[in-house]
Every structure is written in C-alpha cells, then in structure tokens.
Design an enzyme around this catalytic site. Structure first.
Site, PDB file in Angstrom:
ATOM      1  N   HIS A  67       0.836  -1.205   0.000  1.00  0.00           N
ATOM      2  CA  HIS A  67       0.000   0.000   0.000  1.00  0.00           C
ATOM      3  C   HIS A  67       0.865   1.246   0.000  1.00  0.00           C
ATOM      4  O   HIS A  67       2.014   1.234   0.450  1.00  0.00           O
ATOM      5  CB  HIS A  67      -0.945   0.018   1.208  1.00  0.00           C
ATOM      6  CG  HIS A  67      -0.230  -0.093   2.519  1.00  0.00           C
ATOM      7  ND1 HIS A  67       0.183  -1.309   3.028  1.00  0.00           N
ATOM      8  CD2 HIS A  67       0.151   0.839   3.422  1.00  0.00           C
ATOM      9  CE1 HIS A  67       0.778  -1.107   4.196  1.00  0.00           C
ATOM     10  NE2 HIS A  67       0.782   0.188   4.451  1.00  0.00           N
TER      11      HIS A  67
ATOM     12  N   HIS B  31       0.747   5.285   1.266  1.00  0.00           N
ATOM     13  CA  HIS B  31       0.065   6.305   2.061  1.00  0.00           C
ATOM     14  C   HIS B  31       0.007   7.603   1.256  1.00  0.00           C
ATOM     15  O   HIS B  31       1.037   8.041   0.722  1.00  0.00           O
ATOM     16  CB  HIS B  31       0.833   6.618   3.346  1.00  0.00           C
ATOM     17  CG  HIS B  31       0.850   5.504   4.340  1.00  0.00           C
ATOM     18  ND1 HIS B  31      -0.014   5.438   5.397  1.00  0.00           N
ATOM     19  CD2 HIS B  31       1.634   4.402   4.426  1.00  0.00           C
ATOM     20  CE1 HIS B  31       0.246   4.353   6.114  1.00  0.00           C
ATOM     21  NE2 HIS B  31       1.239   3.698   5.541  1.00  0.00           N
TER      22      HIS B  31
END
Ligand code: 5GP
Ligand code: ZN
Length: 139
Positions: free
Chosen positions: A102, A104
C-alpha cells in the site's frame, strides 16, 4: 487474483471488513486510513495480495501509481494542506504494520512535527467519513 484469508486489507478488498472507500478500479482500491495522521490521510492498495514492494509486479505498481495521482489531487483539493507526502513502507525495519502492499497519501502541514514512524491513534470515525465525502466529491 492472489488473496490471503488472514490479511486485513484482503478482507477490505473482499468487502468482509468495511472501509471509507474513495475509489476503485480493477487492480486498485483507495480508502481512508482508520488511524489518520492528518485529515485526508488515505491509502492506495493493490487489490491482489503482495506483501511488499519486493513481490509486486511492475504493472501492479503502475496501477497503484495511476490511482495515487488521481486520489492525491482530490485529497489536495479537499483539505488544502501545505504539502503532501506519498509514503510506502516495506518490512518491520520500515515500520510496515500491514503486510499487503500500500501507498500512504499523507497531507502535511508546515511545522507539523511529524516523525515518519508515527504511533497509531484511533481516529474520529465521523470526521474520517466527512473528509471522505469531500474527497469522493472531487473524484
Ligand atoms: P503501514 O504501517 O503498514 O505503512 O500502514 C498501515 C496502515 O493501515 C496504518 O496507517 C493503519 O492505520 C492502517 N490500517 C490498519 N488496519 C486498518 C483497517 O482495518 N482499516 C483501515 N482503513 N486502515 C487500517
Ligand atoms: Zn492482503
């Protein structure tokens, strides 16, 4: 598509755990971080389960990148921060807490004193949802 039944982000992709969803396409999903450092802090993930950058195919990184540009522009317009970081962590030494790739999207403020490896503090869900509305409206 690879999936790990014990992975919290795979459960979010499957709809088994709720999220404040911002955007999705075939390969990626963007949603609000549940422990936001600042208003507008959100995540872009690959829908398929790759623990870190080191397992991630380049095509999946490109897909996450396309979504990140789109969502980061909406976050920037929704919360008008002084700046914005993209942060991506791999492994315990980088303080990665969820082993599902992922990125941010992190709005920043001058002199916000943020250290990159922040402690997780639960956010106000109503406020997270309200900020999500503002971002979604711009996507
Ligand atoms: P990492 O520490 O791996 O770079 O970032 C993982 C992020 O996922 C953290 O900022 C954390 O707040 C967020 N997170 C962990 N569990 C959940 C969850 O169930 N829902 C959402 N929306 N975010 C989560
Ligand atoms: Zn996963």
């Amino acid at each position: 598509m690879s999936s790990d039944p014990n992975c919290i982000f795979c459960k979010i992709v499957a709809g088994a755990i709720p999220c404040f969803k911002l955007y999705e396409d075939g390969e990626t999903l963007a949603f609000m971080d549940i422990n936001p450092v600042h208003d507008g802090h959100c995540l872009v993930i690959a829908k398929a389960h790759y623990p870190t950058l080191f397992e991630l195919p380049a095509e999946a990184f490109a897909a996450v990148g396309r979504t990140a540009i789109k969502v980061a522009k909406a976050v920037n317009a929704a919360v008008s921060p002084d700046g914005l970081n993209l942060i991506q962590s791999n492994g315990p030494g980088a303080a990665q807490s969820v082993p599902h790739f992922h990125l941010h999207i992190l709005p920043r403020w001058k002199n916000d004193g943020l250290v990159v490896n922040w402690a997780l503090k639960p956010g106000d869900r109503q406020r997270i949802g309200e900020v999500a509305e503002r971002i979604r409206a711009l996507l």
